[in-house]
Write an enzyme that holds these catalytic residues in place. Structure first.
Site, mmCIF file in Angstrom:
data_model
loop_
_atom_site.group_PDB
_atom_site.id
_atom_site.type_symbol
_atom_site.label_atom_id
_atom_site.label_comp_id
_atom_site.label_asym_id
_atom_site.label_seq_id
_atom_site.Cartn_x
_atom_site.Cartn_y
_atom_site.Cartn_z
ATOM 1 N N HIS A 1 6.728 -7.437 -2.396
ATOM 2 C CA HIS A 1 6.545 -6.746 -1.107
ATOM 3 C C HIS A 1 7.537 -7.267 -0.077
ATOM 4 O O HIS A 1 7.422 -6.961 1.118
ATOM 5 C CB HIS A 1 5.124 -6.952 -0.577
ATOM 6 C CG HIS A 1 4.070 -6.177 -1.301
ATOM 7 N ND1 HIS A 1 4.245 -4.872 -1.695
ATOM 8 C CD2 HIS A 1 2.809 -6.517 -1.686
ATOM 9 C CE1 HIS A 1 3.139 -4.458 -2.306
ATOM 10 N NE2 HIS A 1 2.262 -5.433 -2.312
ATOM 11 N N SER B 1 -4.304 2.863 4.653
ATOM 12 C CA SER B 1 -4.560 2.231 3.359
ATOM 13 C C SER B 1 -4.587 0.705 3.492
ATOM 14 O O SER B 1 -5.445 0.030 2.911
ATOM 15 C CB SER B 1 -3.477 2.669 2.367
ATOM 16 O OG SER B 1 -3.729 2.135 1.098
ATOM 17 N N LYS C 1 0.793 -1.242 0.000
ATOM 18 C CA LYS C 1 0.000 0.000 0.000
ATOM 19 C C LYS C 1 0.824 1.289 0.000
ATOM 20 O O LYS C 1 0.347 2.345 0.428
ATOM 21 C CB LYS C 1 -1.009 0.038 1.169
ATOM 22 C CG LYS C 1 -1.805 -1.208 1.397
ATOM 23 C CD LYS C 1 -2.309 -1.882 0.149
ATOM 24 C CE LYS C 1 -3.386 -1.121 -0.578
ATOM 25 N NZ LYS C 1 -3.751 -1.861 -1.839
HETATM 26 S S1 PPS Z 1 -0.618 -2.894 -3.274
HETATM 27 O O1 PPS Z 1 -1.862 -3.686 -3.070
HETATM 28 O O2 PPS Z 1 0.313 -3.073 -2.154
HETATM 29 O O3 PPS Z 1 0.014 -3.141 -4.561
HETATM 30 O O4 PPS Z 1 -1.124 -1.376 -3.218
HETATM 31 P P1 PPS Z 1 -0.291 -0.100 -3.692
HETATM 32 O O5 PPS Z 1 -0.488 0.099 -5.128
HETATM 33 O O6 PPS Z 1 1.088 -0.171 -3.170
HETATM 34 O O7 PPS Z 1 -0.999 1.072 -2.887
HETATM 35 C C1 PPS Z 1 -2.338 1.451 -3.094
HETATM 36 C C2 PPS Z 1 -2.453 2.873 -2.598
HETATM 37 O O8 PPS Z 1 -1.847 3.743 -3.563
HETATM 38 C C3 PPS Z 1 -2.838 4.669 -4.005
HETATM 39 N N1 PPS Z 1 -2.592 5.016 -5.417
HETATM 40 C C4 PPS Z 1 -2.392 6.268 -5.840
HETATM 41 N N2 PPS Z 1 -2.300 7.437 -5.166
HETATM 42 C C5 PPS Z 1 -2.113 8.554 -5.901
HETATM 43 N N3 PPS Z 1 -2.021 8.569 -7.236
HETATM 44 C C6 PPS Z 1 -2.091 7.427 -7.958
HETATM 45 N N4 PPS Z 1 -2.017 7.440 -9.280
HETATM 46 C C7 PPS Z 1 -2.288 6.198 -7.243
HETATM 47 N N5 PPS Z 1 -2.416 4.906 -7.611
HETATM 48 C C8 PPS Z 1 -2.608 4.204 -6.488
HETATM 49 C C9 PPS Z 1 -4.144 3.920 -3.807
HETATM 50 O O9 PPS Z 1 -5.242 4.791 -3.872
HETATM 51 C C10 PPS Z 1 -3.896 3.332 -2.438
HETATM 52 O O10 PPS Z 1 -3.864 4.322 -1.411
HETATM 53 P P2 PPS Z 1 -5.154 4.767 -0.545
HETATM 54 O O11 PPS Z 1 -4.619 5.686 0.517
HETATM 55 O O12 PPS Z 1 -5.746 3.541 0.032
HETATM 56 O O13 PPS Z 1 -6.054 5.484 -1.492
#
Ligand code: PPS
Length: 277
Positions: free
Chosen positions: A91, A121, A29
């Site tokens: 991860h 998150s 996340k």
């Molecule tokens: S995972 O399941 O571990 O692969 O998830 P990961 O992609 O690492 O994290 C998901 C969070 O990243 C946010 N996210 C973004 N934030 C801003 N801009 C963009 N383009 C973007 N893409 C993914 C996503 O909304 C999750 O965060 P939260 O705080 O839950 O919204």
């Protein structure tokens, strides 16, 4: 760890990396999908644009250690990737990375996110993802996070372990989610510098626009809506995409307790995170 990430242990640890493989490493996340989409666009956005509209991100950038029944394992997907370079997600804390990635001196992009937004998150992800353990209530979840009893372990150990590795491994680019939010274009430039890429200004503009939160949220090939193990009625994968949402979850008392504990756990670290921008 849960068995979905250990069932394929031998194959994962014996995975044969190639010198041009690029590993995207994060605590869950922290911005994995965001950086995966950026890298995929950088390498293949022009060469094979159809990838972006026909192949979900989890197939374009396989999750190395995952093994879920009825779905291809991460190692199978990675081994069968037709692309060069291969973009691979993990991860793992640094000590679990298969040794061939170090032997082949692969480039690695690590993304870290401040602990408070990261735990929020992760909490919502555990609520909606059927292969994650039930999170329970927020208060006990926050305590578990502080104790490091999470899938993939302690956030504190993860970010610090990779930070320490960066001091000796020059092919490791350490990024922050907050910096990406603040100025995606600037971070894209730094990433290109690390990768040795020089896209045109027009191409960079296309990439930064393509990976804006709202665009990724409505893009079915990036937003995980095609993966049946997630229940978007509970919470979407692209949830808020902000710095500071923790303020809507932490009580004043939880915040004080967290800060005190954080200071102790991070006292020997030079890592600095921003919890607001
Ligand atoms: S995972 O399941 O571990 O692969 O998830 P990961 O992609 O690492 O994290 C998901 C969070 O990243 C946010 N996210 C973004 N934030 C801003 N801009 C963009 N383009 C973007 N893409 C993914 C996503 O909304 C999750 O965060 P939260 O705080 O839950 O919204």
């Amino acid at each position: 760890m849960t068995h979905y990430f250990t069932d394929n242990w031998e194959n994962v640890q014996n995975f044969q990396a190639r010198p041009d493989d690029i590993l995207i490493a994060t605590y869950p996340k922290a911005g994995t999908t965001w950086v995966s989409c950026i890298l995929d666009l950088l390498y293949f956005g022009q060469k094979s644009p159809e990838r972006q509209t026909s192949i979900p991100i989890y197939d374009r950038v396989p999750f190395l250690e995952i093994k879920i029944p009825t779905v291809h394992s991460g190692t199978d997907l990675a081994e069968n990737l037709p692309t060069s370079p291969r973009l691979i997600k993990t991860h793992f804390p640094v000590q679990f990375v298969p040794k061939s990635f170090w032997e082949q001196n692969c480039k690695i992009v690590y993304v870290a996110r401040n602990a408070k937004d990261n735990v929020v998150s992760f909490f919502h992800f555990d609520r909606m993802n059927m292969v994650e353990p039930e999170p329970g209530d927020w208060s006990s979840y926050l305590n578990r996070f502080m104790e490091g009893k999470m899938v993939f372990g302690s956030w504190y150990d993860h970010v610090n372990g990779w930070w320490k590795k960066k001091q000796t491994h020059s092919k490791l680019h350490y990024m922050f989610y907050e910096d990406l939010i603040e100025d995606t274009g600037r971070e894209l430039d730094k990433l290109c510098c690390f990768l040795g890429l020089s896209p045109s200004a027009e191409e960079k503009k296309r990439i930064t626009s393509g990976v804006q939160f709202d665009n990724m949220k409505k893009n079915d090939m990036a937003n995980y809506s095609t993966l049946p193990v997630m229940d978007f009625k509970i919470s979407p994968f692209m949830r808020k995409g902000k710095v500071g949402d923790w303020k809507n979850h932490f009580t004043v008392a939880q915040n004080e307790q967290f800060d005190e504990d954080y200071k102790k756990k991070m006292k020997d670290s030079t890592l600095q995170f921003r919890t607001e921008i």
